[in-house]
Scaffold this motif. Structure first.
Motif, PDB file in Angstrom:
ATOM      1  N   ARG A  74     -17.779 -31.303 -24.471  1.00  0.00           N
ATOM      2  CA  ARG A  74     -17.039 -31.557 -22.977  1.00  0.00           C
ATOM      3  C   ARG A  74     -17.721 -33.009 -22.409  1.00  0.00           C
ATOM      4  O   ARG A  74     -16.967 -33.491 -21.414  1.00  0.00           O
ATOM      5  CB  ARG A  74     -16.897 -30.894 -22.614  1.00  0.00           C
ATOM      6  CG  ARG A  74     -16.029 -29.693 -23.102  1.00  0.00           C
ATOM      7  CD  ARG A  74     -15.414 -28.228 -22.170  1.00  0.00           C
ATOM      8  NE  ARG A  74     -15.093 -27.056 -23.056  1.00  0.00           N
ATOM      9  CZ  ARG A  74     -15.113 -25.909 -22.381  1.00  0.00           C
ATOM     10  NH1 ARG A  74     -15.380 -25.498 -21.524  1.00  0.00           N
ATOM     11  NH2 ARG A  74     -14.529 -25.445 -23.294  1.00  0.00           N
ATOM     12  N   SER A  75     -19.167 -33.140 -22.041  1.00  0.00           N
ATOM     13  CA  SER A  75     -19.918 -34.562 -22.078  1.00  0.00           C
ATOM     14  C   SER A  75     -20.146 -34.978 -22.521  1.00  0.00           C
ATOM     15  O   SER A  75     -19.766 -36.165 -21.376  1.00  0.00           O
ATOM     16  CB  SER A  75     -20.798 -33.577 -20.763  1.00  0.00           C
ATOM     17  OG  SER A  75     -21.830 -33.530 -21.916  1.00  0.00           O
TER      18      SER A  75
ATOM     19  N   ARG B 161     -28.118 -37.680 -15.706  1.00  0.00           N
ATOM     20  CA  ARG B 161     -26.657 -36.941 -16.355  1.00  0.00           C
ATOM     21  C   ARG B 161     -26.977 -35.493 -16.094  1.00  0.00           C
ATOM     22  O   ARG B 161     -25.697 -35.506 -16.307  1.00  0.00           O
ATOM     23  CB  ARG B 161     -27.094 -37.123 -17.991  1.00  0.00           C
ATOM     24  CG  ARG B 161     -25.687 -37.291 -18.482  1.00  0.00           C
ATOM     25  CD  ARG B 161     -24.562 -38.022 -17.988  1.00  0.00           C
ATOM     26  NE  ARG B 161     -23.283 -37.397 -18.316  1.00  0.00           N
ATOM     27  CZ  ARG B 161     -22.419 -37.126 -18.141  1.00  0.00           C
ATOM     28  NH1 ARG B 161     -22.010 -37.177 -16.715  1.00  0.00           N
ATOM     29  NH2 ARG B 161     -20.936 -36.543 -19.055  1.00  0.00           N
TER      30      ARG B 161
ATOM     31  N   ILE C  99     -24.050 -33.345 -14.655  1.00  0.00           N
ATOM     32  CA  ILE C  99     -23.371 -32.415 -15.370  1.00  0.00           C
ATOM     33  C   ILE C  99     -23.529 -31.297 -14.368  1.00  0.00           C
ATOM     34  O   ILE C  99     -23.315 -30.081 -14.684  1.00  0.00           O
ATOM     35  CB  ILE C  99     -23.793 -31.925 -17.234  1.00  0.00           C
ATOM     36  CG1 ILE C  99     -23.494 -33.508 -17.566  1.00  0.00           C
ATOM     37  CG2 ILE C  99     -23.362 -31.205 -17.493  1.00  0.00           C
ATOM     38  CD1 ILE C  99     -23.784 -33.867 -18.942  1.00  0.00           C
TER      39      ILE C  99
ATOM     40  N   ASP D 294     -21.210 -30.516 -12.091  1.00  0.00           N
ATOM     41  CA  ASP D 294     -19.603 -30.086 -12.068  1.00  0.00           C
ATOM     42  C   ASP D 294     -19.744 -28.745 -12.483  1.00  0.00           C
ATOM     43  O   ASP D 294     -18.626 -27.902 -12.449  1.00  0.00           O
ATOM     44  CB  ASP D 294     -19.446 -31.051 -13.371  1.00  0.00           C
ATOM     45  CG  ASP D 294     -18.949 -32.468 -13.036  1.00  0.00           C
ATOM     46  OD1 ASP D 294     -19.246 -32.964 -12.023  1.00  0.00           O
ATOM     47  OD2 ASP D 294     -18.629 -32.513 -13.751  1.00  0.00           O
TER      48      ASP D 294
END
Length: 77
Positions: free
Chosen positions: A28-29, A61, A65, A68
């Motif tokens: 997904r990332s 990163r 994430i 998120d």
């Protein structure tokens, strides 16, 4: 003692049961490797918190994430 840590102080997670979740996070990332995804999957399983010994161990990163996913990053002072 590090050999027999109290579970409220230190939990060492076995990443193998988290591999499916890590693969989903990676896909997904758009991540290529599973190391960061495994860390994030562990964070989801462990009260949405990850602890690091040094700030330099937290990549940009990973932090993005984690934000998120609602995972809080802690760095020891």
């Amino acid at each position: 003692m590090i050999r027999h840590p109290h579970p409220e102080v230190l939990a060492i997670l076995d990443p193998r049961p988290l591999l499916d979740d890590a693969a989903v996070i990676a896909a997904r990332s758009g991540m290529a490797g599973l190391l960061v995804a495994e860390s994030l999957a562990a964070g989801l399983q462990h009260r949405r918190a990850l602890w690091f010994g040094r700030g330099r161990n937290v990549g940009v990163r990973l932090r993005e994430i984690a934000d998120d996913l609602g995972i809080t990053i802690h760095v020891l002072p």
